[in-house]
Design a protein around this motif. Structure first.
Motif, mmCIF file in Angstrom:
data_model
loop_
_atom_site.group_PDB
_atom_site.id
_atom_site.type_symbol
_atom_site.label_atom_id
_atom_site.label_comp_id
_atom_site.label_asym_id
_atom_site.label_seq_id
_atom_site.Cartn_x
_atom_site.Cartn_y
_atom_site.Cartn_z
ATOM 1 N N THR A 25 0.836 -1.201 0.000
ATOM 2 C CA THR A 25 0.000 0.000 0.000
ATOM 3 C C THR A 25 0.871 1.251 0.000
ATOM 4 O O THR A 25 1.818 1.367 0.782
ATOM 5 C CB THR A 25 -0.919 0.006 1.235
ATOM 6 N N PRO A 100 -6.523 -4.132 3.506
ATOM 7 C CA PRO A 100 -6.038 -5.125 2.531
ATOM 8 C C PRO A 100 -4.854 -5.872 3.111
ATOM 9 O O PRO A 100 -4.105 -5.331 3.926
ATOM 10 C CB PRO A 100 -5.614 -4.265 1.339
ATOM 11 N N LEU A 117 -1.655 -5.062 -3.073
ATOM 12 C CA LEU A 117 -2.333 -5.963 -3.983
ATOM 13 C C LEU A 117 -1.294 -6.636 -4.868
ATOM 14 O O LEU A 117 -0.110 -6.311 -4.815
ATOM 15 C CB LEU A 117 -3.388 -5.221 -4.814
ATOM 16 N N THR A 240 -6.717 -8.433 -4.936
ATOM 17 C CA THR A 240 -6.644 -7.903 -3.574
ATOM 18 C C THR A 240 -7.348 -8.857 -2.626
ATOM 19 O O THR A 240 -8.410 -9.377 -2.946
ATOM 20 C CB THR A 240 -7.327 -6.522 -3.476
ATOM 21 N N TRP A 242 -9.051 -8.679 0.986
ATOM 22 C CA TRP A 242 -9.526 -7.771 2.029
ATOM 23 C C TRP A 242 -9.737 -8.565 3.304
ATOM 24 O O TRP A 242 -10.463 -9.561 3.311
ATOM 25 C CB TRP A 242 -10.820 -7.091 1.585
#
Length: 332
Positions: A25, A100, A117, A240, A242
């Motif tokens: 991220t 995430p 991701l 991704t 979550w």
């Protein structure tokens, strides 16, 4: 449920594969330099990875302006972003951001990525005959595109999907949020179109300069590019995971899925944005390799994810996006 690793291995063609790598991220805030350039803030919160040239307004050669990237491929200063996922409390209606987490280890794993991701640049959409006749050309500086539409209330193209994670496996591919709690998180995929008109770096709707030949939710062969969009580009895709598990105990049995995107529309409205920013011809060199099994393709430098994790941008909006919120950011 099938193993995500096994599924990927089964899909990899022996001579034509592509790149697969983690990106941590970069930032989580309300900015969208493709759909709402110059707006600070934009309409809803995004989860953003990639180069530190990311800003409210971006144009030109992003790869030349960035000085670091959260992606494992050290020459990739592109930016990739999606709407952010939130949990809406079924009782009091408050919202909490869902974090995430790195995609489960497969073909090298996340290598220490934080959040983020997994990005793909693949040639799986090339049919056997097309591989021999159509060269894969990478994007020019300034190129951008989106996939999906937050206003959608019915199924969009097949490249947008959800799965329910259980351990290191994911369940069947579906087009809306799972209807029951997932023991290891919600897995989302965004496949971008692989055919470009060869002229426009963007279009008014950020999609018309591209043409979609994706004919299933997975990495499979597809038809050749049409005359209107004749240039075959690498198919970009994001995956991704979550981490919805902290909220599963707050999901009453038999009630609708309480997870919502940051725009709080239908889950059919899942969407993603891409802004090209590879340094020089680094991506083209990789795509020109005839045998490349989801690594650096023998031509791209990798950086330790510990280094990638240090790349950040400042908070340019200055609002709270996590903790328990009475309303989604921008929705008050």
């Amino acid at each position: 449920m099938r193993s995500h690793t096994t599924t990927l291995l089964a899909l990899v063609a022996p001579a034509w594969a592509g790149l697969r790598f983690p990106c941590s991220t970069l930032t989580i805030q309300r900015l969208d330099p493709v759909v709402q350039p110059g707006s600070n803030p934009s309409g809803h919160v995004h989860h953003i990875v990639g180069g530190n040239a990311f800003n409210a307004s971006m144009s030109g050669d992003v790869g030349e302006r960035a000085s670091c990237t959260t992606c494992q491929m050290s020459e990739d200063f592109s930016n990739y972003w999606t709407a952010h996922l939130y949990f809406k409390h079924p009782t009091n209606g408050s919202y909490h951001r869902v974090e995430p987490k790195p995609v489960m280890p497969a073909l090298g794993g996340s290598n220490g990525a934080k959040g983020g991701l997994t990005v793909y640049y693949t040639q799986f959409d090339l049919s056997k005959d097309n591989v021999k006749t159509q060269h894969v050309k990478t994007f020019p500086p300034g190129f951008r595109m989106t996939v999906g539409n937050p206003q959608a209330t019915s199924k969009q193209h097949l490249g947008l999907s959800y799965s329910c994670m259980s351990g290191n496996s994911r369940g069947r591919i579906i087009s809306t949020m799972p209807e029951t709690p997932c023991s290891a998180g919600i897995f989302t995929t965004h496949h971008f179109p692989p055919c470009w008109d060869g002229k426009n770096l963007d279009s008014p709707d950020h999609q018309s300069h591209m043409y979609n030949t994706v004919n299933s939710e997975g990495f499979t062969n597809a038809s050749p590019c049409p005359a209107s969009h004749p240039v075959r580009v690498p198919q970009v895709a994001f995956e991704t995971v979550w981490d919805t598990t902290p909220f599963n105990s707050m999901w009453p049995a038999g009630t609708p899925n309480p997870f919502v995107w940051s725009y709080e529309g239908s889950s059919y409205g899942t969407h993603a944005d891409y802004m090209f920013g590879w340094k020089g011809d680094s991506l083209q060199r990789a795509m020109d390799k005839s045998e490349c099994f989801y690594d650096g393709c023998g031509s791209i430098k990798k950086q330790p994810m510990a280094t990638a994790n240090q790349c950040k941008v400042k908070d340019m909006v200055g609002e709270t996006t996590t903790g328990w919120l009475k309303a989604l950011p921008g929705r008050i």
